[in-house]
Design a protein around this motif. Sequence first.
Motif, mmCIF file in Angstrom:
data_model
loop_
_atom_site.group_PDB
_atom_site.id
_atom_site.type_symbol
_atom_site.label_atom_id
_atom_site.label_comp_id
_atom_site.label_asym_id
_atom_site.label_seq_id
_atom_site.Cartn_x
_atom_site.Cartn_y
_atom_site.Cartn_z
ATOM 1 N N LEU A 88 0.816 -1.213 0.000
ATOM 2 C CA LEU A 88 0.000 0.000 0.000
ATOM 3 C C LEU A 88 0.852 1.266 0.000
ATOM 4 N N GLY A 89 2.168 1.097 0.008
ATOM 5 C CA GLY A 89 3.041 2.260 0.084
ATOM 6 C C GLY A 89 3.170 2.804 1.495
ATOM 7 N N GLU A 90 2.786 2.001 2.495
ATOM 8 C CA GLU A 90 2.878 2.395 3.899
ATOM 9 C C GLU A 90 4.053 1.667 4.550
ATOM 10 N N ILE A 91 4.246 1.890 5.842
ATOM 11 C CA ILE A 91 5.326 1.247 6.586
ATOM 12 C C ILE A 91 4.840 0.964 8.000
ATOM 13 N N ASP A 92 5.352 -0.075 8.609
ATOM 14 C CA ASP A 92 5.040 -0.384 10.010
ATOM 15 C C ASP A 92 6.345 -0.570 10.764
ATOM 16 N N LEU A 93 6.763 0.480 11.458
ATOM 17 C CA LEU A 93 8.007 0.444 12.219
ATOM 18 C C LEU A 93 7.832 -0.235 13.572
ATOM 19 N N SER A 94 6.596 -0.553 13.921
ATOM 20 C CA SER A 94 6.339 -1.152 15.240
ATOM 21 C C SER A 94 6.259 -2.675 15.193
ATOM 22 N N ALA A 95 6.426 -3.273 14.001
ATOM 23 C CA ALA A 95 6.205 -4.715 13.856
ATOM 24 C C ALA A 95 7.112 -5.535 14.769
ATOM 25 N N GLY A 96 8.342 -5.102 14.951
ATOM 26 C CA GLY A 96 9.267 -5.845 15.802
ATOM 27 C C GLY A 96 8.790 -5.921 17.234
ATOM 28 N N PHE A 97 8.480 -4.760 17.817
ATOM 29 C CA PHE A 97 8.032 -4.761 19.208
ATOM 30 C C PHE A 97 6.593 -5.254 19.352
ATOM 31 N N THR A 98 5.813 -5.211 18.270
ATOM 32 C CA THR A 98 4.509 -5.870 18.304
ATOM 33 C C THR A 98 4.693 -7.362 18.536
ATOM 34 N N SER A 99 5.679 -7.939 17.846
ATOM 35 C CA SER A 99 5.966 -9.366 18.065
ATOM 36 C C SER A 99 6.420 -9.604 19.499
ATOM 37 N N GLY A 100 7.166 -8.648 20.061
ATOM 38 C CA GLY A 100 7.606 -8.780 21.447
ATOM 39 C C GLY A 100 6.458 -8.719 22.436
ATOM 40 N N VAL A 137 -6.631 2.187 12.072
ATOM 41 C CA VAL A 137 -7.630 3.242 12.241
ATOM 42 C C VAL A 137 -6.955 4.613 12.344
ATOM 43 N N LEU A 138 -5.861 4.693 13.077
ATOM 44 C CA LEU A 138 -5.146 5.962 13.211
ATOM 45 C C LEU A 138 -4.615 6.449 11.865
ATOM 46 N N VAL A 139 -4.186 5.516 11.030
ATOM 47 C CA VAL A 139 -3.647 5.883 9.719
ATOM 48 C C VAL A 139 -4.762 6.204 8.733
ATOM 49 N N ALA A 140 -5.752 5.324 8.621
ATOM 50 C CA ALA A 140 -6.773 5.453 7.585
ATOM 51 C C ALA A 140 -7.875 6.447 7.954
ATOM 52 N N LYS A 141 -8.323 6.429 9.207
ATOM 53 C CA LYS A 141 -9.451 7.265 9.600
ATOM 54 C C LYS A 141 -9.026 8.631 10.134
ATOM 55 N N ILE A 142 -7.990 8.673 10.953
ATOM 56 C CA ILE A 142 -7.530 9.939 11.522
ATOM 57 C C ILE A 142 -6.628 10.682 10.546
ATOM 58 N N GLY A 143 -5.893 9.923 9.721
ATOM 59 C CA GLY A 143 -5.042 10.552 8.713
ATOM 60 C C GLY A 143 -3.623 10.817 9.154
ATOM 61 N N ILE A 144 -3.191 10.204 10.258
ATOM 62 C CA ILE A 144 -1.807 10.362 10.700
ATOM 63 C C ILE A 144 -0.917 9.492 9.810
ATOM 64 N N PRO A 145 0.193 10.003 9.314
ATOM 65 C CA PRO A 145 1.081 9.189 8.462
ATOM 66 C C PRO A 145 1.521 7.914 9.175
ATOM 67 N N SER A 146 1.604 6.836 8.425
ATOM 68 C CA SER A 146 1.952 5.546 9.030
ATOM 69 C C SER A 146 3.335 5.577 9.663
ATOM 70 N N PHE A 147 4.241 6.374 9.101
ATOM 71 C CA PHE A 147 5.583 6.472 9.678
ATOM 72 C C PHE A 147 5.505 6.996 11.112
ATOM 73 N N VAL A 148 4.685 8.030 11.332
ATOM 74 C CA VAL A 148 4.570 8.637 12.660
ATOM 75 C C VAL A 148 3.841 7.704 13.623
ATOM 76 N N VAL A 149 2.732 7.130 13.156
ATOM 77 C CA VAL A 149 1.937 6.245 14.011
ATOM 78 C C VAL A 149 2.762 5.052 14.474
ATOM 79 N N THR A 150 3.423 4.411 13.542
ATOM 80 C CA THR A 150 4.158 3.193 13.898
ATOM 81 C C THR A 150 5.469 3.504 14.620
#
Length: 419
Positions: A88-100, A137-150
């Motif tokens: 989707l052209g997005e990024i998830d920088l939290s995936a590592g600690f999500t696994s944790g 929801v924060l990315v799609a509905k609120i409109g915060i960039p995925s880089f910032v959210v994650t």
Amino acid sequence: MTSTTAVHKQQAPGLARPTVASHARDYLRRVRGGDLGALPAVLGLVVLCVVFSIVRPAFFTAANFANLFNQGAAVAVIAMGLIFVLLLGEIDLSAGFTSGVCAAILANVATVLGFPWYVAILAAIVTGMVIGLTLGVLVAKIGIPSFVVTLAGFLAFQGVVLLLMKEGTNITIRDEALVGIQNSKIPPTLGWLMAAAAVAGYAAVALLRHRRRTARGLVTEPLAVVLIRIGGLALVLGLAVGILNQERSFNTLIISNKGMPVVVPIIGVLLVLWTFVLNRTAYGRHIYAVGGNKEAARRAGINVDRIRISAFVICSAMAAVGGIIAASRDRSVDPNTGGSNVLLYAVGAAVIGGTSLFGGKGRVLDAVLGGAVVAVIVNGMGLMGYSSGVKYVLTGLVLLLAAGVDALSRRRAGATGNR
């Protein structure tokens, strides 16, 4: 819009069927036009394996071959989930600690609270899905960039892991079923049967698809190419199972250590599942459509927000599965689980495998290929005695090279009209 799915074209009456030679010429034309696919990852993997095997013969032993699966499994699984977000052209920088976080939930539910293994796994995956839903929801509905959210999630989830682990305790995983995910082996005979079933299943699907497209007069690959792919899969799986079925124990009187690790078919099932979702369902087509051109997808009637939220849910759920695998490998969970280089390796695996950071281009297979490249680099450099610093530098250079190849191939594709 760029997509890995084939374009269905009606074959003109009287037009000659494609031959192996014409198919090869068409492939070379696409490569020259910038459509490299997984070719760089495959070539890089072959070169790395050859070099490490020459420099350190211990690299290509049965024991080390099995080691590669154990070392790269968690990263490859997390990268599979990241593919959906990257498409989707997005990024998830939290995936590592999500696994944790999910691994910590698993350990607390199974060990501290004493629930059965399946309850612990369900709790971990549900936790991952809730995290993904929140991020989406924060990315799609609120409109915060995925880089910032994650990035915020990266920091917050690191704190959540510390809180769940009581600011530094280590929780041992004692449940045999959970430990067995990474440490148990499949009996050799069953391993051969599973490999045969995989080849037979792939052959049935490929031949049936070829037959249907031919009957409808659609452009399709030559039958010889389909048979070559089936034979190639049989050869790769046969070699892999044959090596893994060799005895790897130094003292067979105490314990036998042969057979395919249980985590291998788990990765195989996840690969088939998500490949089917992306290539054979309307949802998968919508993922590629939104990644290729979000506004055009919206005008075509696709619920863009729902697609974006669901991609983050899948990403975090797969991060949870990766956390479960990591906890099984280590037989414990500590505050460092999911941290350190996990995220970097997972993102690197997806990009090195051929998934574009610009969206709209990628396959789940890219995560497996890229994960293999990362595992080979880390394993091979370790056998050669290099420090962690050298491993990081080399892995970073490979990632930079992969991103550069992606950017140049997109530019080439745009210049030749193959975008």
